[in-house]
Design a protein around this motif. Structure first.
Motif, PDB file in Angstrom:
ATOM      1  N   GLU A  69      45.400  33.720  23.729  1.00  0.00           N
ATOM      2  CA  GLU A  69      45.320  33.961  25.173  1.00  0.00           C
ATOM      3  C   GLU A  69      45.455  35.444  25.483  1.00  0.00           C
TER       4      GLU A  69
ATOM      5  N   ALA B  50      36.867  33.051  29.247  1.00  0.00           N
ATOM      6  CA  ALA B  50      36.996  31.915  28.331  1.00  0.00           C
ATOM      7  C   ALA B  50      36.706  32.385  26.911  1.00  0.00           C
TER       8      ALA B  50
ATOM      9  N   GLU C 286      34.433  37.829  39.323  1.00  0.00           N
ATOM     10  CA  GLU C 286      33.977  37.663  40.701  1.00  0.00           C
ATOM     11  C   GLU C 286      34.370  38.932  41.432  1.00  0.00           C
TER      12      GLU C 286
ATOM     13  N   THR D   7      38.311  39.166  40.498  1.00  0.00           N
ATOM     14  CA  THR D   7      39.007  38.079  39.827  1.00  0.00           C
ATOM     15  C   THR D   7      38.151  37.629  38.660  1.00  0.00           C
ATOM     16  N   ASP D   8      38.764  37.443  37.506  1.00  0.00           N
ATOM     17  CA  ASP D   8      38.017  36.996  36.330  1.00  0.00           C
ATOM     18  C   ASP D   8      38.602  35.683  35.842  1.00  0.00           C
ATOM     19  N   HIS D   9      37.742  34.854  35.312  1.00  0.00           N
ATOM     20  CA  HIS D   9      38.139  33.595  34.679  1.00  0.00           C
ATOM     21  C   HIS D   9      37.540  33.591  33.270  1.00  0.00           C
TER      22      HIS D   9
ATOM     23  N   HIS E 193      33.941  36.100  33.344  1.00  0.00           N
ATOM     24  CA  HIS E 193      33.301  35.606  34.565  1.00  0.00           C
ATOM     25  C   HIS E 193      33.869  36.337  35.782  1.00  0.00           C
TER      26      HIS E 193
ATOM     27  N   SER F 180      39.625  40.873  29.199  1.00  0.00           N
ATOM     28  CA  SER F 180      39.395  40.791  30.635  1.00  0.00           C
ATOM     29  C   SER F 180      39.983  41.997  31.369  1.00  0.00           C
TER      30      SER F 180
END
Length: 150
Positions: A56, A89, A110, A85-87, A108, A63
Motif C-alpha cells: 500500500e 490501484a 481527478e 484526488t487520486d484512487h 486515477h 500517487s
C-alpha cells in the motif's frame, strides 16, 4: 548531488520467529519529527489489516509523487488546480519462480481546475516523467485522469 532519506523500521516479538505462523508482522516506521506509522504485512501474508503494509505504501508513494509533480507542472503552465484526488490501484502477480512482484499500478487522478478545463494530458505526461518514484520502479505506472471544472 544526492538526497538521502533516513528512517527507522522497528519490530519486536518476545516469542520470536519460531516458525512462519508464530511471529507478529507488526512494526513501526518512524523518522525524526514525524508521527510514527504502524505497519504490518498484507492480510494475505498473515498481517494486520488495520495497519499499513509495504505494498500500500508503494502505491501511495507513486500517487503522492505524481500529485506533487503534477502540481508543479500545472503551476509552471499557468493552470490553476483547485483540487486533486487520486484512487490508485496496484496489482501484484505471482512470478514464475513462485515469488510475488508488482505487475502494474494505475493512477486515477481527478483534477479540478479553475475556469474552463484545459488539456491536462501534457501536464500528466510531464508529471509522470518527473516523478522520482515512477522513474525508479521496474513495472508500468499508467495514468487515467479525470478533469473537472469548478
Amino acid at each position: 548531488m544526492a538526497h538521502e532519506y533516513r528512517l527507522t523500521v522497528a519490530w519486536h516479538d518476545d516469542r520470536g520467529t519460531v516458525d512462519y505462523r508464530s511471529y507478529t508482522r507488526d512494526h513501526v516506521v518512524s523518522a525524526v519529527g514525524k508521527p510514527s506509522l504502524d505497519g504490518s504485512s498484507d492480510r494475505a501474508f498473515r498481517g494486520d489489516p488495520a495497519r499499513w503494509n509495504p505494498e500500500e505504501l508503494l502505491v501511495a508513494a507513486l500517487s503522492q509523487c505524481h500529485l506533487l509533480s503534477f502540481l508543479h507542472a500545472a503551476a509552471d503552465a499557468g493552470v490553476v488546480v483547485t483540487a486533486y484526488t487520486d484512487h490508485p490501484a496496484g496489482r501484484m502477480t505471482k512470478d514464475d519462480d513462485g515469488g510475488w512482484s508488482f505487475a502494474s499500478v494505475v493512477l486515477h487522478p481527478e483534477v479540478t481546475v479553475a475556469g474552463a478545463a484545459a488539456d491536462l494530458g501534457p501536464l500528466h505526461h510531464r508529471a509522470h516523467e518527473d516523478c522520482f518514484i515512477a522513474r525508479s520502479v521496474a513495472f508500468p505506472v499508467t495514468v487515467e485522469p479525470v478533469v473537472q471544472e469548478r
